[in-house]
Design a protein around this motif. Sequence first.
Motif, short mmCIF file in Angstrom:
data_model
loop_
_atom_site.label_atom_id
_atom_site.label_comp_id
_atom_site.label_asym_id
_atom_site.label_seq_id
_atom_site.Cartn_x
_atom_site.Cartn_y
_atom_site.Cartn_z
N ALA A 63 0.75 -1.13 -0.03
CA ALA A 63 0.02 -0.02 0.06
C ALA A 63 0.82 1.20 -0.07
O ALA A 63 0.47 2.21 -0.29
CB ALA A 63 -0.83 0.04 1.24
N GLY A 64 2.16 1.12 0.43
CA GLY A 64 3.10 2.19 0.45
C GLY A 64 3.18 3.01 1.65
O GLY A 64 3.59 4.09 1.88
N ASP A 65 2.49 2.29 2.58
CA ASP A 65 2.61 2.90 4.15
C ASP A 65 3.62 2.65 4.71
O ASP A 65 4.13 3.36 5.40
CB ASP A 65 1.49 2.20 5.08
CG ASP A 65 0.23 2.29 4.60
OD1 ASP A 65 -0.35 3.47 4.16
OD2 ASP A 65 -0.74 1.48 4.79
N LEU A 66 4.61 1.70 4.16
CA LEU A 66 5.90 1.45 4.61
C LEU A 66 6.75 1.52 3.16
O LEU A 66 6.50 0.80 2.23
CB LEU A 66 6.28 -0.08 5.07
CG LEU A 66 5.71 0.14 6.66
CD1 LEU A 66 5.64 -1.46 7.00
CD2 LEU A 66 6.34 1.10 7.47
N ARG A 67 7.66 2.58 3.10
CA ARG A 67 8.11 2.68 1.94
C ARG A 67 9.66 2.56 1.83
O ARG A 67 10.22 2.42 3.03
CB ARG A 67 7.91 4.37 1.47
CG ARG A 67 6.80 4.72 1.17
CD ARG A 67 6.51 6.15 0.66
NE ARG A 67 6.88 6.32 -0.47
CZ ARG A 67 6.50 5.98 -1.71
NH1 ARG A 67 5.25 5.70 -1.68
NH2 ARG A 67 7.23 6.53 -2.99
N GLY A 76 -8.58 0.67 -9.15
CA GLY A 76 -7.63 1.40 -8.71
C GLY A 76 -7.11 0.66 -7.20
O GLY A 76 -6.48 1.21 -6.46
N ASP A 77 -7.31 -0.66 -7.12
CA ASP A 77 -6.75 -1.64 -6.00
C ASP A 77 -5.58 -2.04 -6.20
O ASP A 77 -5.43 -3.02 -7.00
CB ASP A 77 -8.02 -2.69 -5.74
CG ASP A 77 -7.88 -3.35 -4.52
OD1 ASP A 77 -6.60 -3.46 -3.90
OD2 ASP A 77 -8.76 -4.24 -4.15
N VAL A 78 -4.42 -1.35 -5.90
CA VAL A 78 -3.11 -1.85 -6.15
C VAL A 78 -2.87 -3.29 -5.48
O VAL A 78 -2.13 -4.11 -6.05
CB VAL A 78 -2.36 -0.62 -5.74
CG1 VAL A 78 -0.94 -1.39 -6.10
CG2 VAL A 78 -2.39 0.52 -6.47
N ALA A 79 -3.38 -3.29 -4.17
CA ALA A 79 -2.89 -4.64 -3.71
C ALA A 79 -3.59 -5.74 -4.36
O ALA A 79 -2.75 -6.78 -4.61
CB ALA A 79 -3.36 -4.70 -1.93
N ALA A 80 -4.59 -5.61 -4.80
CA ALA A 80 -5.52 -6.72 -5.55
C ALA A 80 -4.71 -7.05 -6.97
O ALA A 80 -4.60 -8.10 -7.47
CB ALA A 80 -6.81 -6.41 -5.66
N GLU A 81 -4.38 -5.80 -7.27
CA GLU A 81 -3.46 -5.69 -8.88
C GLU A 81 -2.44 -6.70 -8.78
O GLU A 81 -2.12 -7.56 -9.75
CB GLU A 81 -3.75 -4.54 -9.47
CG GLU A 81 -2.89 -4.74 -10.82
CD GLU A 81 -3.10 -3.34 -11.53
OE1 GLU A 81 -2.75 -3.43 -12.60
OE2 GLU A 81 -3.39 -2.37 -10.78
N LEU A 82 -1.73 -6.18 -7.79
CA LEU A 82 -0.35 -7.17 -7.42
C LEU A 82 -0.40 -8.73 -7.28
O LEU A 82 0.31 -9.32 -7.85
CB LEU A 82 0.38 -6.39 -6.36
CG LEU A 82 1.24 -5.03 -6.49
CD1 LEU A 82 1.63 -4.52 -5.38
CD2 LEU A 82 2.44 -5.21 -7.61
#
Length: 220
Positions: A25-29, A125-131
């Motif tokens: 999610a980019g919460d930890l970069r 726009g669900d990046v986690a599901a797309e990954l």
Amino acid sequence: MRTQRSGPGTTAQHALDGLRRAIIAGDLRPGQRVRQEEIAEGLGVSVAPVREALRVLEQEGQVVYRPRRGYFITELCANDLAEIYELRRILEERAVRAALPTLDEDAIERIALAARDCAEAAERGDVAAELAANRRFHFGMLESPDQVHTMRLIRLLWDSTEAYRAMYYNSPEERTLTLHAHDEILDAVRRRDADTLVAELEAHRARALEVLTAVLDAPE
């Protein structure tokens, strides 16, 4: 960091899943310190399972431990990323050439389903599901029973760049280009055209590397 609390019976696996979600999610970069107490509080667990989960991520190359400072999300330079993608090129060509003749219609349909899931997640726009769908798509055409060691190395290389892959998928333009690339790759799989498949996969990786290198080289 946004996390999800869990009920009774929480384990290190829950902590590991929570940390993976935060990275995606980019919460930890990349380069960011992992504050164990904060993670534990957000997940509703003690620090012990968080520490155990971090050791797993360290083995995967997703975090690094710095004495007296703690754990940090792995930060790569452009040369690191180029080396990883070159290793992927070599190993994935070997894997896909061996796996392609073994794919039956059910396996190809699972790859196609992963491509559709990827497209639907991109639209939301669900990046986690797309990954997650993207990983199923690629690994569906790489895995075969006689390539255990090759696949272990490929998974390690993918895991080590997960934080960067999340950055790549946060771009709407790149999500669109990825879906087009998946269509070309799937077409080559259906035709069992190994040479075209290898070429399409290489073009797909090269685009990701180009974009991520630009991110790494961008001024702070």
